[in-house]
Design a protein around this motif. Sequence first.
Motif, PDB file in Angstrom:
ATOM      1  N   GLY A 255      22.496  -7.770  28.526  1.00 17.38           N
ATOM      2  CA  GLY A 255      21.391  -8.502  29.139  1.00 17.38           C
ATOM      3  C   GLY A 255      20.676  -7.733  30.229  1.00 17.38           C
ATOM      4  O   GLY A 255      20.282  -8.314  31.249  1.00 17.38           O
ATOM      5  N   HIS A 256      20.488  -6.420  30.037  1.00 10.24           N
ATOM      6  CA  HIS A 256      19.744  -5.630  31.013  1.00 10.24           C
ATOM      7  C   HIS A 256      18.300  -6.121  31.094  1.00 10.24           C
ATOM      8  O   HIS A 256      17.709  -6.499  30.076  1.00 10.24           O
ATOM      9  N   PRO A 257      17.700  -6.108  32.270  1.00  8.13           N
ATOM     10  CA  PRO A 257      16.273  -6.444  32.370  1.00  8.13           C
ATOM     11  C   PRO A 257      15.431  -5.511  31.511  1.00  8.13           C
ATOM     12  O   PRO A 257      15.809  -4.361  31.253  1.00  8.13           O
ATOM     13  N   ALA A 258      14.277  -6.017  31.068  1.00  7.80           N
ATOM     14  CA  ALA A 258      13.410  -5.226  30.196  1.00  7.80           C
ATOM     15  C   ALA A 258      13.019  -3.902  30.855  1.00  7.80           C
ATOM     16  O   ALA A 258      12.946  -2.858  30.181  1.00  7.80           O
ATOM     17  N   GLU A 259      12.795  -3.921  32.171  1.00  4.71           N
ATOM     18  CA  GLU A 259      12.405  -2.694  32.858  1.00  4.71           C
ATOM     19  C   GLU A 259      13.498  -1.622  32.759  1.00  4.71           C
ATOM     20  O   GLU A 259      13.206  -0.435  32.565  1.00  4.71           O
ATOM     21  N   GLU A 260      14.750  -2.048  32.877  1.00  5.34           N
ATOM     22  CA  GLU A 260      15.857  -1.097  32.747  1.00  5.34           C
ATOM     23  C   GLU A 260      15.930  -0.515  31.340  1.00  5.34           C
ATOM     24  O   GLU A 260      16.190   0.675  31.155  1.00  5.34           O
ATOM     25  N   ARG A 261      15.739  -1.354  30.346  1.00  3.25           N
ATOM     26  CA  ARG A 261      15.787  -0.873  28.961  1.00  3.25           C
ATOM     27  C   ARG A 261      14.675   0.136  28.695  1.00  3.25           C
ATOM     28  O   ARG A 261      14.877   1.137  28.013  1.00  3.25           O
ATOM     29  N   LEU A 262      13.485  -0.139  29.229  1.00  4.69           N
ATOM     30  CA  LEU A 262      12.365   0.787  29.031  1.00  4.69           C
ATOM     31  C   LEU A 262      12.629   2.112  29.739  1.00  4.69           C
ATOM     32  O   LEU A 262      12.316   3.192  29.206  1.00  4.69           O
ATOM     33  N   GLU A 263      13.223   2.048  30.921  1.00  2.00           N
ATOM     34  CA  GLU A 263      13.552   3.282  31.646  1.00  2.00           C
ATOM     35  C   GLU A 263      14.616   4.079  30.889  1.00  2.00           C
ATOM     36  O   GLU A 263      14.527   5.302  30.784  1.00  2.00           O
ATOM     37  N   TRP A 264      15.619   3.386  30.353  1.00  2.00           N
ATOM     38  CA  TRP A 264      16.663   4.060  29.575  1.00  2.00           C
ATOM     39  C   TRP A 264      16.057   4.728  28.338  1.00  2.00           C
ATOM     40  O   TRP A 264      16.388   5.873  28.011  1.00  2.00           O
ATOM     41  N   ALA A 265      15.134   4.028  27.661  1.00  2.00           N
ATOM     42  CA  ALA A 265      14.490   4.595  26.475  1.00  2.00           C
ATOM     43  C   ALA A 265      13.680   5.839  26.832  1.00  2.00           C
ATOM     44  O   ALA A 265      13.694   6.843  26.099  1.00  2.00           O
ATOM     45  N   GLU A 266      12.984   5.785  27.961  1.00  2.00           N
ATOM     46  CA  GLU A 266      12.192   6.949  28.384  1.00  2.00           C
ATOM     47  C   GLU A 266      13.096   8.146  28.657  1.00  2.00           C
ATOM     48  O   GLU A 266      12.793   9.276  28.237  1.00  2.00           O
ATOM     49  N   ASN A 267      14.216   7.904  29.317  1.00  2.00           N
ATOM     50  CA  ASN A 267      15.139   9.004  29.609  1.00  2.00           C
ATOM     51  C   ASN A 267      15.742   9.584  28.331  1.00  2.00           C
ATOM     52  O   ASN A 267      15.889  10.808  28.199  1.00  2.00           O
ATOM     53  N   LEU A 268      16.091   8.728  27.384  1.00  2.00           N
ATOM     54  CA  LEU A 268      16.633   9.218  26.112  1.00  2.00           C
ATOM     55  C   LEU A 268      15.597  10.040  25.359  1.00  2.00           C
ATOM     56  O   LEU A 268      15.928  11.066  24.754  1.00  2.00           O
ATOM     57  N   SER A 269      14.351   9.590  25.382  1.00  2.00           N
ATOM     58  CA  SER A 269      13.304  10.283  24.625  1.00  2.00           C
ATOM     59  C   SER A 269      13.034  11.681  25.163  1.00  2.00           C
ATOM     60  O   SER A 269      12.493  12.529  24.449  1.00  2.00           O
ATOM     61  N   GLN A 270      13.406  11.940  26.412  1.00  2.00           N
ATOM     62  CA  GLN A 270      13.170  13.261  27.012  1.00  2.00           C
ATOM     63  C   GLN A 270      14.318  14.232  26.758  1.00  2.00           C
ATOM     64  O   GLN A 270      14.243  15.396  27.155  1.00  2.00           O
ATOM     65  N   CYS A 271      15.390  13.765  26.103  1.00  2.00           N
ATOM     66  CA  CYS A 271      16.522  14.649  25.790  1.00  2.00           C
ATOM     67  C   CYS A 271      16.162  15.534  24.601  1.00  2.00           C
ATOM     68  O   CYS A 271      15.865  15.029  23.518  1.00  2.00           O
ATOM     69  N   SER A 272      16.184  16.840  24.807  1.00  2.00           N
ATOM     70  CA  SER A 272      15.764  17.774  23.761  1.00  2.00           C
ATOM     71  C   SER A 272      16.929  18.509  23.109  1.00  2.00           C
ATOM     72  O   SER A 272      16.713  19.361  22.250  1.00  2.00           O
ATOM     73  N   SER A 273      18.164  18.202  23.507  1.00  2.00           N
ATOM     74  CA  SER A 273      19.324  18.882  22.926  1.00  2.00           C
ATOM     75  C   SER A 273      20.512  17.922  22.960  1.00  2.00           C
ATOM     76  O   SER A 273      20.524  16.959  23.737  1.00  2.00           O
ATOM     77  N   PRO A 274      21.519  18.156  22.109  1.00  2.00           N
ATOM     78  CA  PRO A 274      22.718  17.307  22.146  1.00  2.00           C
ATOM     79  C   PRO A 274      23.376  17.278  23.524  1.00  2.00           C
ATOM     80  O   PRO A 274      23.915  16.248  23.940  1.00  2.00           O
ATOM     81  N   ARG A 275      23.297  18.395  24.234  1.00  2.00           N
ATOM     82  CA  ARG A 275      23.909  18.446  25.563  1.00  2.00           C
ATOM     83  C   ARG A 275      23.179  17.521  26.532  1.00  2.00           C
ATOM     84  O   ARG A 275      23.820  16.795  27.319  1.00  2.00           O
ATOM     85  N   GLU A 276      21.854  17.529  26.490  1.00  2.00           N
ATOM     86  CA  GLU A 276      21.083  16.640  27.356  1.00  2.00           C
ATOM     87  C   GLU A 276      21.313  15.181  26.977  1.00  2.00           C
ATOM     88  O   GLU A 276      21.396  14.308  27.853  1.00  2.00           O
ATOM     89  N   LEU A 277      21.433  14.917  25.675  1.00  2.00           N
ATOM     90  CA  LEU A 277      21.704  13.557  25.220  1.00  2.00           C
ATOM     91  C   LEU A 277      23.056  13.082  25.733  1.00  2.00           C
ATOM     92  O   LEU A 277      23.194  11.945  26.204  1.00  2.00           O
ATOM     93  N   ASP A 278      24.055  13.958  25.669  1.00  2.00           N
ATOM     94  CA  ASP A 278      25.384  13.600  26.147  1.00  2.00           C
ATOM     95  C   ASP A 278      25.376  13.349  27.652  1.00  2.00           C
ATOM     96  O   ASP A 278      26.052  12.432  28.144  1.00  2.00           O
ATOM     97  N   ARG A 279      24.597  14.146  28.388  1.00  2.00           N
ATOM     98  CA  ARG A 279      24.492  13.963  29.828  1.00  2.00           C
ATOM     99  C   ARG A 279      23.864  12.613  30.154  1.00  2.00           C
ATOM    100  O   ARG A 279      24.294  11.920  31.083  1.00  2.00           O
ATOM    101  N   GLN A 280      22.875  12.220  29.373  1.00  2.00           N
ATOM    102  CA  GLN A 280      22.240  10.912  29.601  1.00  2.00           C
ATOM    103  C   GLN A 280      23.195   9.780  29.240  1.00  2.00           C
ATOM    104  O   GLN A 280      23.311   8.792  29.970  1.00  2.00           O
ATOM    105  N   ARG A 281      23.891   9.922  28.136  1.00  2.00           N
ATOM    106  CA  ARG A 281      24.847   8.883  27.732  1.00  2.00           C
ATOM    107  C   ARG A 281      25.963   8.719  28.759  1.00  2.00           C
ATOM    108  O   ARG A 281      26.510   7.615  28.925  1.00  2.00           O
TER     109      ARG A 281
END
Length: 586
Positions: A83-109
Amino acid sequence: MDQGGGVAVWPRMEPFLLGALQVAPPTKLSLHYLRKMAAYVRSREGCFPMLGWLMWRHIACGKLQLPEDLAWLYFETFDLLAGHPAEERLEWAENLSQCSSPRELDRQRSKLCVDTLQFLLFLYIQQLNRVSLRTSLIGEEWPSPRSRSPSSDREAKTSSQNKNWDDQAHLSFLQTHLCELLELLVEPGQLSGSGQAVKDSQVSLEALQGLSLLLEGSVSRGRNVHPIHKLLSRAPLQTQAGYSKLGRSFSLHPLLAWLRQALVPNPFGMSTCLRSGKKLAWAQQVEGAMKRAKIARNTHTAPPGSKMVLMSQVFRQTLAKDSDKLAGANVKIHRCSDAFIYLLSPLRSVSLDKCRNSTVVLGPIETSIHIQSCENVKVVCVAGRLAIGSSSYCTIHALTPTRPLLLPGNTALTLGPFHTHYPSLEDHMASVGLAVVPNAWDQPLLVGVEGTIPDPGSYRLLPPAEFCPLVVPFRMEGDTCEVPGGLPSLYQKAHEEREKSVQDWQKMVKDAHLNKEQRRQFQALVEQKFHEWLLESGHRQELDSLIPPCIASQDPSDSDSLEARTNDTRQEGTSIREVGQTHLPC
């Protein structure tokens, strides 16, 4: 309903509906291994009371021997329920979309953490869809998880074997496994060597909050619904449930006895909604076929998270609705055939069950859409998660930030990019925290029963040459005028080529310099061929169902009715259609 000293406690719907994957869980998620995990997380730094992705991956892959994709699937699914607020979900999506490598994706996760005890209980309720040996042989559970017989033939027919929607199955599961669930909340030092509770085992106030994932209730038939730990903050109830002020904890066995006495069916569950929810029905004759569709809803009485709309047997009709009464609801579409359904509101979740030969266009779905036992169904949606099981010849056009789950039993599925829009779509997406990126529609995750690998040939990606955008044929208020995020480049190119062929056709007709009589004959010929194509393709029914009937089939005073026709279609000649397949006047 009043039990347990004037209090009623029931299973929360959403953890079972949205959290339990509709596939048998791995054996490493059995109670034996979860007890080991419960002891492990309390003894390791960085695991309790919050569990991060890196530590869960270590436990899941290193200790439980689960594949990393499956480990992330469980972690991500639990987070969808948070039940995260919509703003948090949008921020999380933006951060994920900027991951350009598996390492960056893992760091975000690695920034994602979940409540440890609630996550343990979440893993345990995956047993909801466990298939016993007896079930696999004769097709029924033993012992039976159903503690009642349906109250009516209609209820029996509408209920399916889908336990995720079955509130009676949720109640039976908790009645059967409540002791084990409480044991997962107890400090390991208070358990026997086999992980079972001893006579003086205690459940702390903090641990009881974990149980609020699964239980909620009310006092004295009150309308206010509270999580279980809030209910048990009341002094009279604490005394009945074995609370010790000195130890700030509950004695496990009195607590267990109190909970069992207070447990009742969910008053906002599917059974109650079918029996006493608001009923809506309509009928419309199309090409001589008549059938009454049924709808029941509890959105006028249920609290957030328990709102539902149940639709059944929509047959040869176009159903369209954009309403606040749909917003935030869990929607089940059951046994619909030869139908065109448009639910253009932000939704909490959607289930399609046993539908045939239909098109379903949906507003943004905050959590998940599950397609089960469907055949020749086209679904168009933006959703937090997409899951498909035991379905054949279905086409799904999706925009989703998570990998689509292909569960066992699928045949000849087609996955395509999201390809439509309606004026308020982007506002609806923002309201539920869904962005245009990341978009994993073409990266499905095949999940099989343990020890088996699903057939990778059970699906294909839609060839660009077969791609046509879908037009929603209704006027609405809003600013969205194109597919959010645009089309993938290959599909955009194919669409432009199709548009060019239309323009070339129009130019050819213009350059032919036909006289008035030739134009009339040519127009008649084109219309004849177009109508032949409409009949052969089945789109004639689609167009006919958009024509408002002369006599309304509903009481016009029923403002909640879901229309079996359009409220406001576009100008004459505009229809539900796929661009590139329309009649072109000369």
